[in-house]
Design a protein around this motif. Structure first.
Motif, PDB file in Angstrom:
ATOM      1  N   GLY A 167      80.241  12.186  70.162  1.00 12.18           N
ATOM      2  CA  GLY A 167      81.314  11.703  69.290  1.00 12.18           C
ATOM      3  C   GLY A 167      80.799  10.726  68.243  1.00 12.18           C
ATOM      4  N   VAL A 168      79.800   9.900  68.604  1.00  6.89           N
ATOM      5  CA  VAL A 168      79.195   8.981  67.639  1.00  6.89           C
ATOM      6  C   VAL A 168      78.497   9.762  66.532  1.00  6.89           C
ATOM      7  N   LYS A 169      77.773  10.802  66.909  1.00  7.86           N
ATOM      8  CA  LYS A 169      77.086  11.624  65.905  1.00  7.86           C
ATOM      9  C   LYS A 169      78.082  12.234  64.916  1.00  7.86           C
ATOM     10  N   MET A 170      79.177  12.770  65.436  1.00  3.80           N
ATOM     11  CA  MET A 170      80.163  13.381  64.541  1.00  3.80           C
ATOM     12  C   MET A 170      80.776  12.348  63.610  1.00  3.80           C
ATOM     13  N   THR A 171      81.033  11.145  64.123  1.00  5.21           N
ATOM     14  CA  THR A 171      81.602  10.100  63.275  1.00  5.21           C
ATOM     15  C   THR A 171      80.620   9.686  62.188  1.00  5.21           C
ATOM     16  N   GLU A 172      79.339   9.605  62.529  1.00  3.93           N
ATOM     17  CA  GLU A 172      78.324   9.287  61.519  1.00  3.93           C
ATOM     18  C   GLU A 172      78.216  10.398  60.484  1.00  3.93           C
ATOM     19  N   TYR A 173      78.265  11.640  60.937  1.00  9.29           N
ATOM     20  CA  TYR A 173      78.230  12.765  60.000  1.00  9.29           C
ATOM     21  C   TYR A 173      79.449  12.750  59.080  1.00  9.29           C
ATOM     22  N   GLN A 174      80.591  12.378  59.623  1.00  7.67           N
ATOM     23  CA  GLN A 174      81.797  12.290  58.794  1.00  7.67           C
ATOM     24  C   GLN A 174      81.645  11.217  57.719  1.00  7.67           C
ATOM     25  N   PHE A 175      80.958  10.125  58.058  1.00 10.23           N
ATOM     26  CA  PHE A 175      80.704   9.078  57.068  1.00 10.23           C
ATOM     27  C   PHE A 175      79.858   9.623  55.915  1.00 10.23           C
ATOM     28  N   PHE A 176      78.777  10.312  56.229  1.00  9.27           N
ATOM     29  CA  PHE A 176      77.895  10.822  55.189  1.00  9.27           C
ATOM     30  C   PHE A 176      78.550  11.962  54.394  1.00  9.27           C
ATOM     31  N   ASP A 177      79.393  12.743  55.047  1.00 13.16           N
ATOM     32  CA  ASP A 177      80.109  13.780  54.304  1.00 13.16           C
ATOM     33  C   ASP A 177      81.140  13.165  53.363  1.00 13.16           C
ATOM     34  N   LEU A 178      81.794  12.097  53.819  1.00  9.32           N
ATOM     35  CA  LEU A 178      82.713  11.367  52.935  1.00  9.32           C
ATOM     36  C   LEU A 178      81.957  10.760  51.766  1.00  9.32           C
ATOM     37  N   LEU A 179      80.765  10.231  52.030  1.00  9.69           N
ATOM     38  CA  LEU A 179      79.946   9.665  50.957  1.00  9.69           C
ATOM     39  C   LEU A 179      79.569  10.745  49.947  1.00  9.69           C
ATOM     40  N   ARG A 180      79.252  11.936  50.424  1.00 16.66           N
ATOM     41  CA  ARG A 180      78.928  13.055  49.527  1.00 16.66           C
ATOM     42  C   ARG A 180      80.110  13.385  48.625  1.00 16.66           C
ATOM     43  N   THR A 181      81.298  13.421  49.183  1.00  9.76           N
ATOM     44  CA  THR A 181      82.494  13.739  48.405  1.00  9.76           C
ATOM     45  C   THR A 181      82.819  12.632  47.406  1.00  9.76           C
ATOM     46  N   LEU A 182      82.728  11.376  47.853  1.00 11.03           N
ATOM     47  CA  LEU A 182      83.041  10.258  46.967  1.00 11.03           C
ATOM     48  C   LEU A 182      82.019  10.137  45.843  1.00 11.03           C
ATOM     49  N   ARG A 183      80.748  10.402  46.159  1.00  8.75           N
ATOM     50  CA  ARG A 183      79.722  10.320  45.116  1.00  8.75           C
ATOM     51  C   ARG A 183      79.954  11.401  44.060  1.00  8.75           C
ATOM     52  N   PHE A 184      80.347  12.593  44.490  1.00  2.08           N
ATOM     53  CA  PHE A 184      80.645  13.648  43.516  1.00  2.08           C
ATOM     54  C   PHE A 184      81.836  13.255  42.641  1.00  2.08           C
TER      55      PHE A 184
END
Length: 426
Positions: free
Chosen positions: A120-137
């Motif tokens: 669950g920690v891994k998925m939450t961290e991945y969600q952070f980086f995916d959100l960062l990818r979307t926000l950066r775009f």
């Protein structure tokens, strides 16, 4: 009567003065480069900061899963001793008992729960980086869009200022009978058309600027002016292959990693649910002062539920269904990833091809020519119709060129977004 009317009109006048002061209040100007905007995104963006707390919360679940169950202690003492006539008798003739029990989980339940929490920690961290990818775009897209819209608005401003000057001069000449009224009407019509288009452009700029300001948490009273270098060097899209981009996306796209980890999470959950079908053992120690067959009785007890009825069948079945569903979602994410990469590459190739067909010096030559056109029209060396045609063509050319430049940068950012990597450093 006059005083009464004045008092009634005073609030209205006060409101008018206040609205004028508000409208006249200048906005602060913030000149911002793209790296500076990215830095503010990382430091100030609220959804991004909130997601970091979700990671901390997920890590706390791992701590909870690692904890042992607390031992349970039970103490009992006689309330009233009829023999000694005492309340709460702790004397030699009194009666009390003590029980201590500890639950021991079998079938590796604790370790499986820890593994599930870590997933669950891994998925939450991945969600952070995916959100960062979307926000950066979103940041890059709004940044480029705002820059080129402001460039187009400057063109409108220059043309409007020139036409306003022409109208002012022509009005003076009309009073002297040197200019035909129809020529002034055509110039005013062109001026009003430009002012209307400029107003629509200002509305778009305000919305784009608001979106950008929210991403980096800039106050609404600040006017953002994006700053881009004169030349933007980037690897041509034609130098990249679909397979290379696809491999990059498979290694860097965090939404794909989320889907993969979700399969692992559901697999671990299934193992945990199956282990919960195994009953746990509870060991205990008991002491009884004089309520048993002998005084100061000591005993060891063990207990466990018999799995006759509840063997966690429902949760096991649900975990199996969730696992199969997550596998299908992973396949869907992989398919979507391939299409995203292909679409972004094709868009970049088409935009790049169109931009290469334009003469690099055409834009500057056109601008120089229009300055001469304005000068000659002011001197009546060219006619009204020719001037209007050239003016409309120039305006459309500037708008299309700015839009094409934005489309090029947007297409490159689409590749970055589709691959999850900074292939193009803009």
């Amino acid at each position: 009567m006059t005083i009464r009317l004045a008092l009634q009109a005073f609030p209205v006048l006060l409101g008018i003065l206040w609205s004028c002061c508000v409208r006249a209040q200048p906005l602060d100007t913030l000149k911002l480069t793209l790296p500076e905007a990215e830095q503010q995104l990382l430091q100030k963006n609220i959804p991004l900061l909130a997601q970091k707390f979700n990671i901390d919360a997920a890590r706390a679940e791992v701590i909870t899963a690692r904890l042992w169950d607390n031992p349970q202690v039970t103490f009992e003492n006689v309330l009233y001793n009829h023999t000694t006539k005492k309340w709460f008798d702790f004397s030699y003739n009194g009666q009390n008992s003590l029980q201590v029990q500890q639950l021991f989980k079998l079938a590796g339940k604790r370790n499986k729960a820890v593994q599930l929490a870590q997933s669950g920690v891994k998925m939450t961290e991945y969600q952070f980086f995916d959100l960062l990818r979307t926000l950066r775009f979103s940041l890059h897209d709004n940044f480029f869009d705002l820059y080129y819209k402001q460039q187009s608005l400057q063109t409108f401003g220059r043309q409007i200022a020139f036409l306003q000057q022409i109208v002012k001069v022509f009005e003076q000449q009309k009073a002297l009978g040197n200019i035909a009224p129809k020529e002034i009407i055509r110039i005013k019509s062109l001026l009003y058309d430009l002012q209307h288009d400029a107003l629509e452009m200002e509305k778009d700029i305000q919305q784009t600027q608001s979106d950008l300001a929210l991403l980096i948490r800039v106050p609404a009273t600040v006017n953002i002016q994006p700053q881009l270098p004169d030349t933007l060097a980037a690897v041509p899209a034609s130098a990249l292959s679909f397979q290379t981009l696809l491999d990059t996306a498979r290694a860097n796209r965090y939404d794909l990693k989320i889907a993969q980890e979700n399969v692992q999470y559901n697999n671990l959950n299934l193992r945990l649910q199956r282990s919960l079908a195994v009953p746990d053992i509870q060991l205990g120690f008991s002491y009884d002062k004089q309520g048993n067959f002998e005084r100061n009785y000591n005993g060891l007890n063990i207990s466990m539920p018999l799995p006759f009825f509840n063997r966690n069948q429902g949760n096991i079945k649900m975990a199996k269904a969730q696992l199969e569903g997550s596998k299908l979602q992973l396949n869907g994410t992989q398919d979507q990833l391939e299409h995203d990469v292909m679409n972004s590459l094709q868009q970049a190739l088409k935009t790049e091809k169109l931009l290469q067909e334009f003469d690099p010096g055409f834009e500057q030559e056109y601008t120089t020519m229009m300055r001469e056109v304005e000068k000659n029209y002011g001197l009546h060396n060219i006619g009204l119709l020719e001037f209007i045609d050239l003016y409309d063509a120039y305006r459309n050319n500037v708008l299309k060129m700015n839009e094409l430049k934005y489309d090029r940068l947007n297409a490159l950012e689409q590749i970055n977004f589709a691959t999850g990597a900074s292939i193009f450093h803009l």
